[in-house]
Scaffold this motif. Structure first.
Motif, PDB file in Angstrom:
ATOM      1  N   PHE A 187       0.831  -1.198   0.000  1.00  7.06           N
ATOM      2  CA  PHE A 187       0.000   0.000   0.000  1.00  7.06           C
ATOM      3  C   PHE A 187       0.872   1.257   0.000  1.00  7.06           C
ATOM      4  CE2 PHE A 187      -1.902   3.274   2.820  1.00  7.06           C
ATOM      5  CZ  PHE A 187      -2.887   3.726   1.952  1.00  7.06           C
ATOM      6  N   LEU A 188       1.933   1.256   0.813  1.00  2.00           N
ATOM      7  CA  LEU A 188       2.841   2.404   0.840  1.00  2.00           C
ATOM      8  C   LEU A 188       3.609   2.523  -0.474  1.00  2.00           C
ATOM      9  CD1 LEU A 188       4.281   2.106   4.473  1.00  2.00           C
ATOM     10  CD2 LEU A 188       2.509   3.672   3.636  1.00  2.00           C
ATOM     11  N   ARG A 189       3.879   1.388  -1.131  1.00  3.04           N
ATOM     12  CA  ARG A 189       4.580   1.415  -2.402  1.00  3.04           C
ATOM     13  C   ARG A 189       3.804   2.188  -3.468  1.00  3.04           C
ATOM     14  NH1 ARG A 189       3.818  -0.842  -7.009  1.00  3.04           N
ATOM     15  NH2 ARG A 189       5.551  -1.296  -8.464  1.00  3.04           N
ATOM     16  N   LEU A 190       2.480   2.206  -3.375  1.00  7.93           N
ATOM     17  CA  LEU A 190       1.676   2.932  -4.356  1.00  7.93           C
ATOM     18  C   LEU A 190       2.035   4.417  -4.404  1.00  7.93           C
ATOM     19  CD1 LEU A 190      -1.889   1.379  -3.803  1.00  7.93           C
ATOM     20  CD2 LEU A 190      -0.261   0.891  -5.636  1.00  7.93           C
ATOM     21  N   TYR A 191       2.561   4.922  -3.311  1.00  7.42           N
ATOM     22  CA  TYR A 191       2.906   6.350  -3.254  1.00  7.42           C
ATOM     23  C   TYR A 191       4.133   6.676  -4.095  1.00  7.42           C
ATOM     24  CZ  TYR A 191      -0.512   7.349   0.383  1.00  7.42           C
ATOM     25  OH  TYR A 191      -1.703   7.526   1.061  1.00  7.42           O
ATOM     26  N   ILE A 192       4.946   5.667  -4.414  1.00 11.00           N
ATOM     27  CA  ILE A 192       6.130   5.937  -5.230  1.00 11.00           C
ATOM     28  C   ILE A 192       6.056   5.216  -6.579  1.00 11.00           C
ATOM     29  CG2 ILE A 192       7.624   6.353  -3.245  1.00 11.00           C
ATOM     30  CD1 ILE A 192       8.689   3.525  -3.519  1.00 11.00           C
ATOM     31  N   SER A 193       4.902   4.650  -6.887  1.00 11.84           N
ATOM     32  CA  SER A 193       4.715   3.952  -8.153  1.00 11.84           C
ATOM     33  C   SER A 193       4.243   4.933  -9.225  1.00 11.84           C
ATOM     34  CB  SER A 193       3.692   2.827  -7.993  1.00 11.84           C
ATOM     35  OG  SER A 193       3.372   2.268  -9.240  1.00 11.84           O
ATOM     36  N   ASN A 194       4.703   4.731 -10.441  1.00  8.60           N
ATOM     37  CA  ASN A 194       4.309   5.608 -11.553  1.00  8.60           C
ATOM     38  C   ASN A 194       3.197   5.017 -12.401  1.00  8.60           C
ATOM     39  OD1 ASN A 194       6.263   7.558 -10.932  1.00  8.60           O
ATOM     40  ND2 ASN A 194       7.843   6.352 -11.985  1.00  8.60           N
ATOM     41  N   GLU A 195       2.746   3.811 -12.057  1.00  7.23           N
ATOM     42  CA  GLU A 195       1.711   3.170 -12.876  1.00  7.23           C
ATOM     43  C   GLU A 195       0.352   3.832 -12.619  1.00  7.23           C
ATOM     44  OE1 GLU A 195       0.367  -1.259 -14.286  1.00  7.23           O
ATOM     45  OE2 GLU A 195       1.181  -1.017 -12.280  1.00  7.23           O
ATOM     46  N   THR A 196      -0.381   4.070 -13.660  1.00  9.91           N
ATOM     47  CA  THR A 196      -1.725   4.660 -13.558  1.00  9.91           C
ATOM     48  C   THR A 196      -2.711   3.796 -14.316  1.00  9.91           C
ATOM     49  OG1 THR A 196      -1.394   6.015 -15.537  1.00  9.91           O
ATOM     50  CG2 THR A 196      -0.809   6.991 -13.410  1.00  9.91           C
ATOM     51  N   PHE A 197      -3.980   3.929 -13.975  1.00  7.65           N
ATOM     52  CA  PHE A 197      -5.044   3.207 -14.653  1.00  7.65           C
ATOM     53  C   PHE A 197      -6.043   4.221 -15.193  1.00  7.65           C
ATOM     54  CE2 PHE A 197      -3.334   0.452 -11.355  1.00  7.65           C
ATOM     55  CZ  PHE A 197      -3.057  -0.698 -12.072  1.00  7.65           C
ATOM     56  N   TYR A 198      -6.211   4.171 -16.493  1.00  2.00           N
ATOM     57  CA  TYR A 198      -7.135   5.104 -17.150  1.00  2.00           C
ATOM     58  C   TYR A 198      -6.782   6.551 -16.797  1.00  2.00           C
ATOM     59  CZ  TYR A 198      -9.619   0.689 -17.317  1.00  2.00           C
ATOM     60  OH  TYR A 198      -9.942  -0.637 -17.499  1.00  2.00           O
ATOM     61  N   ASN A 199      -5.454   6.835 -16.838  1.00  2.00           N
ATOM     62  CA  ASN A 199      -4.943   8.186 -16.560  1.00  2.00           C
ATOM     63  C   ASN A 199      -5.286   8.666 -15.158  1.00  2.00           C
ATOM     64  OD1 ASN A 199      -3.842   8.458 -19.181  1.00  2.00           O
ATOM     65  ND2 ASN A 199      -5.878   8.988 -19.969  1.00  2.00           N
TER      66      ASN A 199
END
Length: 508
Positions: A419-431
């Motif tokens: 969950f914390l990793r999402l804060y540094i992830s660049n992946e997006t869904f539908y912009n």
């Protein structure tokens, strides 16, 4: 006419002396004891030498099954018996003893050649390859829609040949690894890969989940362990291959389902844990890279048949089921790395991708996926367990007791870290980044209650991670506050509080 006893006795003595002076008997009496005196010490020394060199009971057993070995022993026993019987004084026995001696001499030289063959690993491999006919290409076409009886008989025979020779060839392969015989190792590796492909694409043709024989599963672990102990830099490519890549059999015609079975997952897991316990985390990263490619090109989508909607739905459901199992497996692998405090390795697999924009197929990327997995592993109701396999670490089991540290609890902690990793992830869904919206709340009242109860535990885990400065810095999560300001994300704990509030409102 009177019977002359002395005359008869005198003739018998002369006949006996003539037979005893026979050249056939002299040859038999000369050669058979000599061969007996040479052969038995030679046999014992050879078997002892095979045990010391190959460290394999299967190679010794194969030596005892050789026809030349068996014929030689039978002929030797027969020859000794005939020579002993010669004292009965019979011309027929003398002739038989002489014939057996000649045959024994011929077999003796063939037997010496067999002994020399077994003492050379390369000669032994060539000898056995000729026996099993491996140099001949298997003729069954894996693309055939329907197999004939002749094809099925050929498949059964090929399977029998592989299984009969499997332990022998693997033990010879381990010998080649230990003694750094790279040419022999490459030759046997071809045999092993062809055997795996035979089971994956021919023997189990049409099956949804590929189930390899237990001998192949166990051998992969033995090979991985042997490579690790050899610690040869030239073998670096092979460790990850036998640990897991060899099981990732793909047919890129996605209408032909070919997925990993639970036993295959268990074997890969066992091999990866062995790599971890020997500090070969670089091989775990290599395996992860291959699995990422496998998931990207084979599991994430299926082919469509626009003429059959029901078939498409069924196919998509199967791919979705196996994709989720695959992601769950690699989530447990990430939890193992976190538990071992291998943060450098964790960082590598977290952000490995082969696509632009970045996609990380082996890591849950949506809040719903993370929470769903968390509920699955934090479930204390045994009859509701839906995880497809039980994981283990070297010193932790998959316990049903929730009041002590076990593998399930570690995986739950890792999901908090994801969950914390999402804060540094660049992946997006539908912009749209997953942290910019509240996830979909389940419609069932029972599920809402479970979410509300478990999100409190989830918040406690995330708080614990945020208080661990060493963990946060090692995984570059110390930029979360900056990310929240620059991208408009809510702080982690505030986000979870909003989610709990949303669930309560939906429940009312």
């Amino acid at each position: 006419m009177t019977f002359n006893f002395y005359f008869v006795v005198d003739n018998l003595i002369k006949y006996y002396q003539e037979m005893m002076d026979s050249q056939m008997l002299k040859i038999s009496l000369a050669f058979i004891p000599a061969i007996l005196g040479i052969s038995y010490p030679l046999i014992i020394q050879t078997i002892s030498r095979l045990n010391d060199s190959y460290k394999s009971t299967h190679i010794v057993a194969q030596f005892k099954k050789e026809k030349t070995h068996q014929y030689f022993l039978y002929c030797l026993i027969l020859s000794v018996c005939l020579v002993i019987s010669c004292f009965i004084v019979s011309r027929t026995i003398f002739i038989l003893a002489f014939i057996s001696t000649v045959i024994l001499l011929i077999l003796f030289f063939r037997y010496l050649n067999l002994l020399l063959t077994y003492l050379s690993a390369k000669d032994l491999y060539n000898h056995y390859i000729k026996q099993i006919g491996f140099d001949k290409k298997f003729e069954i076409d894996s693309q055939k829609a329907v197999l004939t009886k002749k094809d099925r008989r050929a498949i059964e025979k090929e399977r029998e040949n592989i299984m009969q020779s499997w332990h022998f060839m693997v033990d010879l392969f381990l010998y080649a690894i230990r003694n750094e015989d790279k040419r022999l190792e490459d030759d046997i590796k071809e045999y092993i890969y062809r055997s795996f492909n035979f089971f994956a694409f021919i023997e189990q043709k049409g099956k949804e989940e590929i189930e390899f024989p237990s001998e192949l599963y166990n051998s992969s672990t033995n090979i991985v362990t042997c490579y690790i102990k050899a610690n040869d830099a030239d073998y670096w490519q092979n460790i990850a291959g036998f640990a897991g890549e060899i099981f990732l059999t793909t047919d890129y015609d996605k209408s032909k389902l070919r997925f990993l079975s639970p036993n295959t997952f268990k074997t890969i897991w066992r091999n990866l844990i062995i790599l971890g316990e020997h500090n070969r985390y670089d091989k775990i990263v290599e395996y992860w890279e291959s699995s990422h490619q496998y998931c990207n090109y084979y599991l994430k989508t299926s082919s469509y048949d626009y003429r059959d909607t029901e078939k498409n739905i069924e196919l998509q459901n199967k791919f979705s089921f196996h994709f989720k199992n695959f992601v769950q497996f690699h989530t447990a692998l990430g939890a193992y790395l976190m538990y071992k405090k291998e943060y450098k390795t964790l960082n590598k697999i977290w952000f490995f991708t082969q696509s632009q924009p970045a996609h990380y197929y082996l890591i849950p990327q949506r809040i719903n996926d993370i929470v769903t997995l968390f509920l699955k592993f934090n479930n204390d109701r045994l009859h509701e367990r839906t995880d497809f396999m039980r994981y283990w670490f070297k010193d932790l089991n998959y316990s049903e007791m929730n009041n002590r540290l076990d593998v399930k609890h570690v995986i739950c902690e890792y999901l908090g870290l994801l969950f914390l990793r999402l804060y540094i992830s660049n992946e997006t869904f539908y912009n749209n980044h997953p942290l910019l919206s509240i996830p979909q709340i389940p419609t069932s009242q029972m599920e809402k209650t479970r979410w509300e109860k478990n999100l409190g535990i989830f918040k406690h885990i995330v708080t614990k991670h945020l208080d661990n400065s060493n963990l946060i810095e090692s995984l570059n999560l110390n930029v979360i506050a900056e990310q929240c300001k620059s991208k408009g994300f809510k702080e982690p704990l505030a986000y979870i509080d909003d989610l709990i509030t949303k669930v309560k409102e939906e429940f009312r």
